[in-house]
Design an enzyme around this catalytic site. Structure first.
Site, PDB file in Angstrom:
ATOM      1  N   ASP A 268     -28.668 -62.579 -18.593  1.00 16.09           N
ATOM      2  CA  ASP A 268     -28.684 -61.161 -18.267  1.00 16.09           C
ATOM      3  C   ASP A 268     -27.307 -60.795 -17.712  1.00 16.09           C
ATOM      4  O   ASP A 268     -26.466 -61.657 -17.479  1.00 16.09           O
ATOM      5  CB  ASP A 268     -29.795 -60.856 -17.266  1.00 16.09           C
ATOM      6  CG  ASP A 268     -30.309 -59.428 -17.376  1.00 16.09           C
ATOM      7  OD1 ASP A 268     -29.581 -58.578 -17.919  1.00 16.09           O
ATOM      8  OD2 ASP A 268     -31.430 -59.156 -16.920  1.00 16.09           O
TER       9      ASP A 268
ATOM     10  N   GLU B 203     -33.987 -50.470 -12.734  1.00 20.35           N
ATOM     11  CA  GLU B 203     -33.662 -51.744 -12.085  1.00 20.35           C
ATOM     12  C   GLU B 203     -33.638 -51.617 -10.561  1.00 20.35           C
ATOM     13  O   GLU B 203     -34.456 -50.921  -9.968  1.00 20.35           O
ATOM     14  CB  GLU B 203     -32.349 -52.298 -12.649  1.00 20.35           C
ATOM     15  CG  GLU B 203     -32.465 -52.693 -14.124  1.00 20.35           C
ATOM     16  CD  GLU B 203     -31.308 -53.535 -14.589  1.00 20.35           C
ATOM     17  OE1 GLU B 203     -31.051 -54.595 -14.008  1.00 20.35           O
ATOM     18  OE2 GLU B 203     -30.652 -53.125 -15.568  1.00 20.35           O
TER      19      GLU B 203
END
Length: 805
Positions: free
Chosen positions: A294, A494
């Protein structure tokens, strides 16, 4: 923390190894230099790499991060995306100078449809899809998403998210289908099949399919306190049975990539966890695709940085998402392979996996992106048949919590008032990951194939001979027969969506509901949210309460259920059932299967029109503690609600809601990276005229806070050329202090923390009972400073006092 691989499930390995492909990989590997192999393991962001650099370094992949787009325009046309895909592909296929011409993979976050591209079909976020319990619908959504991604020439989506969410304060809650692993497990196969096609059929990785990604491996939905990128402290059995439930089905469906999680498990970063990435995922489960990192996640592994991380390579990470640091990571990795810090066999294994996936996709034989079967067919973006499926998903995701006196469904032939800031706001109903990373900065014109909730209600009411009126603030001239209030969370994504508690606070939404209640106007609440929230006051003030989640671009699906057909018959009944338990208090963490399970609405709850269930008067005590000194004002580059960040110049103010905000001809506000993606803001004054940036809100009472300081974490980029003032506004008066010397003494480029005494502002005359601007900076000269965090903390004797201007 060590693992016991033998207790984990095995799979059939998914896509079988093809001898012809393996032979071709062998031949390529024999001919590749270390430099060429390392290049295949690097993924760069399109905002930080050019096609020429892809050619020069032989990079294996590019991605568009949440705010990356052609020409730095997140609202670029589909044609611009396709043109850029051609440019990257053409550069990677160049065989001059003995280059291998290995085609590049382009990955994108198509997580609720092709959500980065104007005009695409946007589906409800996963939390809403979890409420549908419709597995076939998931397969259809995957298939449509793959088709629309293919239109713009991309090969790969970072979906589905298989997180099992256990704390709804997590900012990614809406990316999860459920708190229960059963739904996640059942959906996993269908979504992967929709995106990639079905194994052992001609559709598998065919011309209308894209590569899927099972993410985030592993345990991202179970971090302590729901902190994004935090630590999961579950037992290995719970990690396996709960958080790992979706991965074996995804592998058996043939998923080609798995993304490692930002999070850690009992203190060990997942990007460096060999036991889970290699021993469990690859060896025990038999996953033969590749593991991708990621966004700079490898840089959080102990001993690593964004530019260097042999530990992650050796743990089993195959492709490194290094959006900005890709070049230095490439150079360091080449040297680490040559020195033996990274065994050559590990590098070859990573490249083998990447090449295998590219060959399975047929990428070597495929023409330029613009020449593929669906490419450039822009009529597929938001095609009527695609929009119909999205509208169905909206209908089936709606959950009815309350329906007093069977107010719903509404007769169409009456006067309907539609109010609230979510009523005619397609951006708000889509939430984060929509055109921009945080889903901010969008207007209805950004969605040419979209329909707001208001649009749908108006059409349904007028078709039945009634009258519909839109009034965001709820003001009306003629008393309506019924009011619909659409309100809820503003977009986020997020870690920027992490919250400390689940109380929903919206002065406008609750005020409207109470106003209509006082006027005896029957009222329907439509709640837009990325998680279950404590909304007892709103439930008490409404006659019917509908959870619409984040429904995407087809708001008309709400009206399909709420409003009767013109002939009075029910159009569609409610089907949605909670896939997350609804909290009884704002501080409750509650999940199905808990020992003392006591939610307000249980997992699986959802009324239909045949139900006769009444919700009594609910407690309006949120169980929150009173304000304390350690109060966050600005974190991860964002003002903490109810505060907002704004810039002002020449008498005009602009709220900074996008990654880049221009304030007149004087000030630029831009999101930048400190420790994570866009977790800080850079403020740049160009010296043309005076400008200010401030954190402002409805007002706060800090008069009871003693020995308190404002703690600021900042980095000076360019030293100030003119005096800089720090100010707060209280009681209608602006109190300013001179901070020029503070910034002038800082070392440019270095992050530092300074505490400034709040008591000194009080001594200078600030009325701390009514603080409306808690922090502000102003200058008329050239100056640039980045700020990541501002909070109120206890003054332990280190805070400085400043001179009032």
């Amino acid at each position: 923390m060590s693992v016991t691989p033998e207790i984990w499930p095995t799979t059939n390995g998914g896509a079988p190894l093809d001898p012809a492909i393996e032979t071709r990989v062998d031949e390529l590997l024999k001919s590749m230099t270390i430099e060429e192999m390392v290049g295949q393991t690097i993924q760069a962001d399109i905002a930080s790499v050019t096609p020429d650099e892809v050619r020069e370094y032989g990079l294996g992949s590019v991605l568009n991060g949440g705010n990356s787009a052609p020409n730095n325009n997140v609202r670029a046309s589909a044609a611009e995306w396709l043109t850029l895909a051609d440019e990257f592909h053409g550069a990677s296929k160049d065989t001059s100078g003995d280059r291998k011409g290995i085609p590049v993979l382009w990955g994108t976050d198509a997580v609720h449809g092709h959500n980065n591209v104007i005009g695409a079909t946007l589906f409800p976020h996963n939390i809403g899809l979890g409420a549908t319990r419709n597995i076939d619908l998931m397969r259809q959504i995957g298939r449509i998403t793959a088709r629309e991604v293919s239109v713009t020439g991309m090969d790969w989506t970072f979906a589905p998210t298989l997180a099992v969410v256990r704390d709804d304060c997590w900012g990614r809650t809406y990316e999860g289908y459920s708190e229960d692993p059963t739904i996640v497990k059942n959906y996993s196969t269908a979504v992967v099949q929709g995106l990639q096609g079905e194994l052992d059929t001609p559709t598998f990785l065919g011309d209308e399919q894209v590569i899927a990604t099972a993410k985030h491996f592993l345990g991202d939905g179970g971090t302590v306190n729901g902190i994004d990128r935090g630590d999961n402290q579950d037992s290995e059995e719970a990690l396996r049975d709960r958080h790992g439930a979706g991965y074996p089905p995804a592998i058996e469906a043939g998923v080609q990539t798995v993304m490692a999680s930002f999070s850690s498990w009992n203190g060990e970063q997942m990007h460096g966890h060999k036991g889970l990435l290699t021993n469990v995922l690859k060896e025990r489960m038999g996953f033969n695709g590749f593991v991708v990192g990621d966004w700079d996640g490898h840089g959080k592994v102990p001993g690593c940085s964004n530019s260097s991380c042999p530990a992650a390579y050796n743990a089993g990470l195959d492709m490194f998402m290094a959006p900005e640091s890709w070049k230095s990571l490439y150079e360091n990795t080449v040297e680490q392979v040559k020195s033996g810090d990274i065994p050559r066999r590990r590098l070859e294994d990573a490249v083998r996996r990447i090449l295998r996936v590219k060959l399975r996709l047929g990428l070597f034989e495929k023409p330029a992106p613009s020449q593929r079967s669906l490419a450039g067919n822009y009529t597929l973006l938001g095609a009527p048949e695609h929009l119909a499926v999205a509208r169905q998903a909206v209908r089936e995701s709606l959950v009815l919590l309350k329906n007093h006196d069977n107010l719903l469904p509404l007769k169409a032939n009456q006067r309907v008032l539609v109010a609230g800031d979510g009523a005619d706001n397609i951006g708000k109903q889509n939430g984060g990951w929509t055109l921009s990373w945080q889903g901010t900065g969008n207007s209805n014109s950004s969605f040419p194939n979209g329909e707001s909730i208001w649009d749908g209600i108006r059409a349904a009411v007028e078709a039945g001979g009634g009258e519909a009126e839109l009034s965001v603030d709820g003001i009306y001239e003629e008393v309506p027969d019924v009011a619909i209030v659409v309100f809820g969370e503003d977009p986020y994504a997020e870690f920027k969506g992490d919250i400390d508690h689940l109380e929903f606070t919206s002065d406008l939404g609750l005020e409207l509901l109470k106003r209509f209640q006082a006027a005896d106007i029957p009222t329907v609440a439509v709640f837009l949210t990325g998680r279950p929230m404590w909304v007892n006051p709103e439930l008490n003030a409404s006659d019917a309460f509908v959870v619409a989640w984040l429904p995407g671009s087809q708001g008309g699906g709400v009206a399909d259920v709420l409003v009767r057909q013109p002939n009075g018959a029910i159009h569609y009944d409610f089907k949605g059932a909670l896939s997350f338990s609804w909290p009884r208090t704002a501080v409750q963490t509650v999940n199905r299967g808990d020992a003392n399970y006591d939610p307000l609405f249980s997992y699986g709850y959802g009324l239909t029109y045949v139900d006769r269930s009444e919700v009594g008067l609910l407690s309006e005590d949120a169980k929150l503690d009173e304000l304390v000194a350690n109060t966050e004002l600005f974190v991860f580059g964002e003002a903490v609600r109810p505060w907002v960040l704004q810039g002002s110049s020449d008498g005009q103010s602009i709220v900074a809601v996008d990654a880049r905000t221009q304030v007149g001809n004087a000030l630029t506000i831009r999101s930048v990276d400190r420790n994570a993606q866009e977790d800080a803001r850079r403020f740049t004054w160009n010296g043309n005229q005076s400008a200010a940036v401030d954190i402002t809100g409805p007002g706060a009472d800090y008069s009871q806070l003693e020995n308190t300081a404002i703690a600021i974490q900042f980095r000076v980029n360019t030293l100030p050329k003119e005096p800089v003032s720090l100010f707060l506004t209280s009681g209608g008066e602006r109190i300013a202090m001179d901070v020029t010397s503070l910034f002038a003494a800082a070392e440019p480029g270095m992050w530092t923390k300074t505490d400034i005494s709040l008591d000194c502002f009080a001594e200078a005359g600030a009325d701390l009972e009514e603080v409306t601007t808690v922090f502000g900076l102003e200058t008329s000269g050239e100056f640039s400073v980045s700020i990541s965090d501002i909070q109120l903390v206890a003054d332990e004797g280190q805070a400085i006092c400043l001179d009032r201007i």
